[in-house]
Design a protein around this motif. Structure first.
Motif, PDB file in Angstrom:
ATOM      1  N   GLY A 190      -1.423   6.775  -1.458  1.00 19.91           N
ATOM      2  CA  GLY A 190      -2.416   6.249  -0.937  1.00 19.91           C
ATOM      3  C   GLY A 190      -3.003   5.899   0.954  1.00 19.91           C
ATOM      4  N   LEU A 191      -2.117   4.880   0.367  1.00 21.46           N
ATOM      5  CA  LEU A 191      -1.867   4.856   2.150  1.00 21.46           C
ATOM      6  C   LEU A 191      -0.940   5.099   3.445  1.00 21.46           C
ATOM      7  CD1 LEU A 191       0.304   0.922   0.992  1.00 21.46           C
ATOM      8  CD2 LEU A 191      -2.073   1.628   1.713  1.00 21.46           C
ATOM      9  N   MET A 239     -14.455   9.263   2.771  1.00 14.32           N
ATOM     10  CA  MET A 239     -14.476  10.248   1.971  1.00 14.32           C
ATOM     11  C   MET A 239     -13.795   9.978   1.090  1.00 14.32           C
ATOM     12  SD  MET A 239     -16.250  11.910   0.144  1.00 14.32           S
ATOM     13  CE  MET A 239     -17.163  13.510   0.878  1.00 14.32           C
ATOM     14  N   PHE A 240     -12.630   9.869   1.228  1.00 15.60           N
ATOM     15  CA  PHE A 240     -10.913   9.392   0.761  1.00 15.60           C
ATOM     16  C   PHE A 240     -11.427   8.311  -0.094  1.00 15.60           C
ATOM     17  CE2 PHE A 240      -6.456   8.036   0.729  1.00 15.60           C
ATOM     18  CZ  PHE A 240      -6.011   9.155  -0.852  1.00 15.60           C
ATOM     19  N   LEU A 241     -11.659   7.008   0.578  1.00 12.72           N
ATOM     20  CA  LEU A 241     -12.088   6.071   0.262  1.00 12.72           C
ATOM     21  C   LEU A 241     -12.752   5.350  -1.141  1.00 12.72           C
ATOM     22  CD1 LEU A 241     -10.576   2.773   2.551  1.00 12.72           C
ATOM     23  CD2 LEU A 241      -9.746   4.069   0.232  1.00 12.72           C
ATOM     24  N   TYR A 296      -5.950  -0.441   1.504  1.00 12.98           N
ATOM     25  CA  TYR A 296      -6.389   1.042   2.639  1.00 12.98           C
ATOM     26  C   TYR A 296      -6.487   0.894   3.764  1.00 12.98           C
ATOM     27  CZ  TYR A 296      -5.555   3.512  -2.042  1.00 12.98           C
ATOM     28  OH  TYR A 296      -4.623   3.692  -2.788  1.00 12.98           O
ATOM     29  N   PHE A 297      -7.176   0.152   4.406  1.00 13.93           N
ATOM     30  CA  PHE A 297      -8.043   0.177   5.952  1.00 13.93           C
ATOM     31  C   PHE A 297      -6.992  -0.855   6.240  1.00 13.93           C
ATOM     32  CE2 PHE A 297     -12.408   1.321   5.181  1.00 13.93           C
ATOM     33  CZ  PHE A 297     -12.071   2.399   6.066  1.00 13.93           C
ATOM     34  N   GLY A 298      -6.427  -2.117   5.609  1.00 18.28           N
ATOM     35  CA  GLY A 298      -5.022  -3.211   6.404  1.00 18.28           C
ATOM     36  C   GLY A 298      -4.231  -2.093   7.263  1.00 18.28           C
ATOM     37  N   SER A 299      -3.275  -1.111   5.811  1.00 16.10           N
ATOM     38  CA  SER A 299      -2.185  -0.665   6.697  1.00 16.10           C
ATOM     39  C   SER A 299      -2.323  -0.125   6.890  1.00 16.10           C
ATOM     40  CB  SER A 299      -2.218   0.439   5.456  1.00 16.10           C
ATOM     41  OG  SER A 299      -2.694   1.449   5.178  1.00 16.10           O
ATOM     42  N   VAL A 300      -3.501   0.396   7.908  1.00 16.29           N
ATOM     43  CA  VAL A 300      -2.841   1.112   9.227  1.00 16.29           C
ATOM     44  C   VAL A 300      -3.905   0.848  10.261  1.00 16.29           C
ATOM     45  CG1 VAL A 300      -2.698   3.375   8.428  1.00 16.29           C
ATOM     46  CG2 VAL A 300      -5.405   2.317   8.654  1.00 16.29           C
TER      47      VAL A 300
END
Lengths: 196, 177
Positions: free
Chosen positions: A110-111, A133-135, B138-142
């Motif tokens: 996912g990352l 959308m993905f999240l 997830y947002f943090g990683s980018v």
């Protein structure tokens, strides 16, 4: 996110003062920091492993094959992904890993998806429609077999723990569809440049 | 049966990917190491986001504010004759996976593994994902700081999941009430 962050901490301190739990809050800050770093460190090994495996899958062309198969299906949901982007194959792998309950594999993949989506992102600190959308799909937590829950039930002497599979599957599928529909609707009303 | 299949999936997948790589003449060892290097960077880069979120949530849980929310929802749930024991799980399931599993084990142990509230909790836990953890990692990683409608999407899906879990439990396990 700014308001959620402020709300959580603000309410906590007010509630803590009223409930006479300010001491507990202080120790929660310390232990929270500790847990955050522990989670990140425990991710390192498994992240490295899966990113290594996924790199082999990518270099051998396996991801491209999967992408081509799945592309027509998910194209309408991820309109801002380019056709040759590895993100499509990886999105498929990520959702499959989640569906099978393979959390350890799902997070690294996912990352990786996020990194690929970020490459086509023009404003680097703002989420794109594809990311939302993905999240959305991810946070809905679509899972075929809730293995952990079944294990807990069985451990506590439930006479037939597998009977929760069907109702759980129905709920998780409908929540997953709800997330997709919500993301489609919000995409239209929540243009980039609007409120956070 | 299910257990055997789910145990076999990962090893079989790894074998497939490696075999495919060897057949396609990919230098699998070198490429593995090259890919694995990113694991460290990505894991470390999520720390600030995790600290912000986990500290805020830990504070919220320690303050007793969750009990306030609980008593607020208690009235609504009682009207639909839903056991109020479910309330902590309703809120925690979007915030923390380990805490939710802990609450679930405790609830199942106190109420019995064959009770209605245990089945309801099982469906809720089994169909959930820790929304806020996923979003921050997830947002943090980018390095994304503006989440736009991702939070709202996650919350709407979570609320739908809770309501549907209640309906499904009533439909599938009416005898257990």
């Amino acid at each position: 996110m700014n308001y959620i962050f402020f709300f959580l901490i603000g309410i906590s301190i007010i509630a803590g003062a009223v409930n006479n739990k300010l001491g507990d809050i202080t120790s929660a800050i310390v232990s929270g920091c500790d847990i955050a770093v522990k989670i990140a460190f425990s991710l390192i090994g498994i992240m490295a492993f899966w990113l290594g495996i996924m790199r082999i899958a990518e270099k051998s062309g396996l991801i491209t094959h999967i992408s081509k198969l799945i592309y027509p299906l998910i194209k309408p949901l991820f309109s801002d992904i380019k056709k040759d982007s590895p993100a499509i194959g990886d999105i498929t792998m990520s959702i499959s890993a989640n569906a099978l309950g393979l959390t350890n594999a799902a997070t690294p993949i996912g990352l990786k998806v996020m990194k690929e989506l970020q490459e086509d992102n023009k404003e680097k600190d703002v989420a794109t429609d594809s990311m939302c959308m993905f999240l959305g799909m991810n946070t809905a937590g679509f899972q075929l077999i809730p293995a952990t829950v079944i294990a807990v039930l069985a451990g506590l002497g439930c006479n037939n723990p597998t009977k929760i599979i069907i109702p759980t599957l129905i709920v998780t599928t409908l929540a997953f569809i709800t997330a997709i529909i919500t993301a489609i609707i919000l995409k239209k009303v929540w243009k980039i440049g609007g409120a956070e | 049966m299910f257990e055997k299949i789910s145990l076999a999936i990962l090893p079989v997948l790894i074998l497939l990917i490696l075999t495919f790589g060897i057949v396609k003449k990919v230098p699998v060892y070198e490429e593995f190491v090259e890919g694995a290097k990113d694991g460290f960077k990505v894991s470390i880069s999520v720390i600030p986001y995790l600290v912000a979120l986990i500290v805020a949530i830990s504070m919220f849980r320690a303050s007793g504010a969750l009990d306030w929310l609980g008593s607020l929802f208690g009235f609504v749930l009682e009207r639909f004759s839903i056991p109020t024991d479910i309330i902590p799980i309703m809120f925690t399931r979007s915030l923390s996976g380990s805490a939710t599993l802990g609450l679930f084990s405790e609830l199942a142990a106190t109420n019995g593994a064959n009770s209605f509230v245990t089945f309801l909790a099982a469906i809720m836990v089994g169909s959930s994902e820790t929304t806020f953890y996923v979003l921050s990692v997830y947002f943090g990683s980018v390095g994304i700081k503006k989440f736009r409608y991702a939070i709202l999407t996650g919350i709407i899906a979570d609320i739908t999941g809770i309501v549907l879990a209640i309906l499904a439990a009533k439909l599938f396990f009416p005898a257990s009430i």
